[in-house]
Design an enzyme around this catalytic site. Sequence first.
Site, mmCIF file in Angstrom:
data_model
loop_
_atom_site.group_PDB
_atom_site.id
_atom_site.type_symbol
_atom_site.label_atom_id
_atom_site.label_comp_id
_atom_site.label_asym_id
_atom_site.label_seq_id
_atom_site.Cartn_x
_atom_site.Cartn_y
_atom_site.Cartn_z
ATOM 1 N N GLU A 1 -2.088 -3.290 -5.624
ATOM 2 C CA GLU A 1 -3.460 -4.105 -5.448
ATOM 3 C C GLU A 1 -5.136 -3.661 -5.834
ATOM 4 O OE1 GLU A 1 -3.564 -5.890 -1.423
ATOM 5 O OE2 GLU A 1 -4.164 -3.939 -0.493
ATOM 6 N N CYS B 1 1.176 -1.507 0.244
ATOM 7 C CA CYS B 1 0.073 -0.036 -0.100
ATOM 8 C C CYS B 1 0.820 1.104 0.360
ATOM 9 C CB CYS B 1 -0.872 -0.241 1.547
ATOM 10 S SG CYS B 1 -2.132 -1.300 0.727
#
Length: 831
Positions: A377, A245
């Site tokens: 992602e 992230c």
Amino acid sequence: MRMLALAALLANGCLLSGSMATASDVTLKVAVQKPAHAISPRLVGVFFEDINFGADGGLSAELVKNGSFEFPRSLMGWSTVEPGATKGDVRVTEKDPAFSANPHYLRLATTESNRAPGVANEGFRGIGVRAGERYLFSTQARANGSTPGTLRVSLVAPDGKTLATAKVTGIGPEWSEHAAVLTPSATTAKAQLVLNATVPGNLDLDLVSLCPEETWKNRPHGLRNDLVQKLADLKPAFLRFPGGCIVEGSQLDRRYQWKTTIGDRAERKLIINRWNYEFAHRPTPDYFQSFGLGFFEYFQLAEDIGAEPLPILNCGMACQFNSGELVPLDELGPYIQDALDLIEFANGPATSPWGAKRAAMGHPEPFGMKLLGVGNEQWDQQYFDRYALFAKVLKERHPEIELVSGAGPFPADAHFKFAWPLLRALKADIVDEHCYAMPDWFLRSATRYDDYDRDGPKVFMGEYAAQSIDIVSPDNRNNLRCALAEAAFMTGLERNSDVVVMSSYAPLFAHEEAWQWRPNLIWFDNLTTYATPEYYVQQLFSLNRGDVVLPLELNDSRPPRPAAGRIGLATNGASAEFADLRVTRDGQTVFDGGMIADLAEMTTFRGNWQTKNGVIRQANERDTARAHFGDTKWQDYTLSLKARKLAGRQGFGVIVRNSDGGSYIQWNLGNGNKQHTLEAHLATHSVDDTTVARADGVLETNRWYDLKVELNGSHVRCYVDGKLVHDVDIPQPNLPRLFAAGSRELGSGQLILKIVNPTDEPTSVAFDLAGLEKVSPAAQAIVLAGGPEDENSLDHPDKVVPRESTVAIDGPQFEHTFAPNSMTVLRLDTN
Ligand code: AHR
């Protein structure tokens, strides 16, 4: 035909728990003379993210936190010391700074009356130092007093004892670097670095640094030796960096920008770490990225440990779990240019503009990068629109680079299903799949890739970990149960490594006192580190990979396990109380909820659970919470209880058949305050629909309901106030109980068998090395075994470690018994 014919010849019947399988129960035939496809040499790698203090406070050997005074609270990490210092004697300012990218610096103002004002740096949960070792102090400094500035530098133990001290003298009116060496007299994980100005005048300090002299390859401001060694010992095929992230950032201006992480350390620009507050298991307000470990160092680290570099770049999207901010498609140019420039930085000649920057940092030779990730992602159309623009330019300009694209955060949800057809249409090279789930998911998914399309994009199982409780639970453990579930799954990765070409566990590192996520592969404190059972599983697969797959035929004729599991309570957007819990079987009480005196007897997930006088309460009316307890071997029981909703918009629930591996059945009452639903949870965190039965039903607040769940084999009956509400069959997931992979190592000619037994039963297997006439009578066995809850720790780092022995082999047909809860690697000489 798939490489492994998993002929599970399972008859109906009842398992006597703990019974040992006999040789005839489990057979394993290895097609030794019929090798299948090559095993991807990239199969096992590592995923690095600056989470859990993985970089600053971890891999980076720098011991001073906020040494550049650029944290938004500019004295964070620092405190003032020395009696006599008053406000104003110690402050952070930015007039006429040493470095424009790092404008803030510290000013110590000394007068005759406030002798030696000073500051102490707390390090990253303390500063770890070892007696007799050399620590290199450096700082940018200038002084404007009538005499040259003098700085006293000390390492101070938590008890106030000075462990080492040095004096920096001759600090002039212009910024310049000054250094000193400190050699502490004692070892502590919790020292402070104390700086005192000792002559009148203003003393300005910036880029304050303390590093051990001994770092990985003894590079100044380098990496922590013990942590890099752990990576090197894995012999990873690739190093993915810098996340995760943090690549995306919670918003775009907090994304990872590789160009601000290279070159002179003084020019690298600090940003807040995405794991500082948002979506962290445990917020860490002092978590920033100083980029002492930047893109050059990642490439260098990959090279040092023999791993291929796999950088991941932001694709014009901030983290979709946070702001999800987007760069308009027609403004993506600079992001794509960053990717082109990165390729030049990594691979271009030293004469090219970006190659020259690499050369200036001491690496004129290219790094030979062949892989590049576009986005982490990400999900939905917005990602594929952006990926397509990146891919168009990158494929035209650099067809030699294989691109890694994302398929979202979960392995089977709607985002995932939306992603794959698009990625196929886009002719993606390698698709990064992510999966955090509970152990049963991994056991069930060992065959996940058996039927994947062999002609489409390849797969990178880029982030995965088995979690004992739930994805965001800080109570997840790095235990052997989880490690073996991953091992079982990895037999499937290896067997299918013609399509799954890469894989990596995540996250990699965690500081014992500063983590935001659990489990992790490697833990450390300020002085030491230990590897988890999960680490050893990765290592066993990496070091014993083999070059070609040998097809296996595994027959397990043991009867399936009976439907069984613990009980539990749940709330779903409501607070509730539960009383008179009772589990009976054949008219006998096997559990009386009044016996739960203490929350320690329950495994809870979220919520504010309390217990008093036999009443269990979940007091947070907004939470979706669970509490599990009892015995996972309970079968064919009746659970009865009273429950009442206290407040909130939804209702409460009851859990049965909760397995060790995280599967369970949850009966939710008062969903949307209009429905009761029965759900079968299969140990995944995906938002897949788990509902197997529905019935109309409301819950009145503050009214006690009599609830009952009857389990009979796979049959489930649920009653409210004596009235039957659901009556359904929910078969127990029939999970395999033995997992295997076979390969041959071409160099040594050795046959490698990996056998995973995640059950509590010793299991004897009859092997048939088909096509072989002879095999060496002694084989090497490497066994990772223990209790399912066993873990390693700083105090007991070797509780679960692989142990080697020699085992006798009778011939191409032999029997071997595998310990309960074990992974075994057998290496056999067949020449
Ligand atoms: O590994 C922790 C996080 O999990 C990663 O940053 C992210 O990619 C995933 O959601």
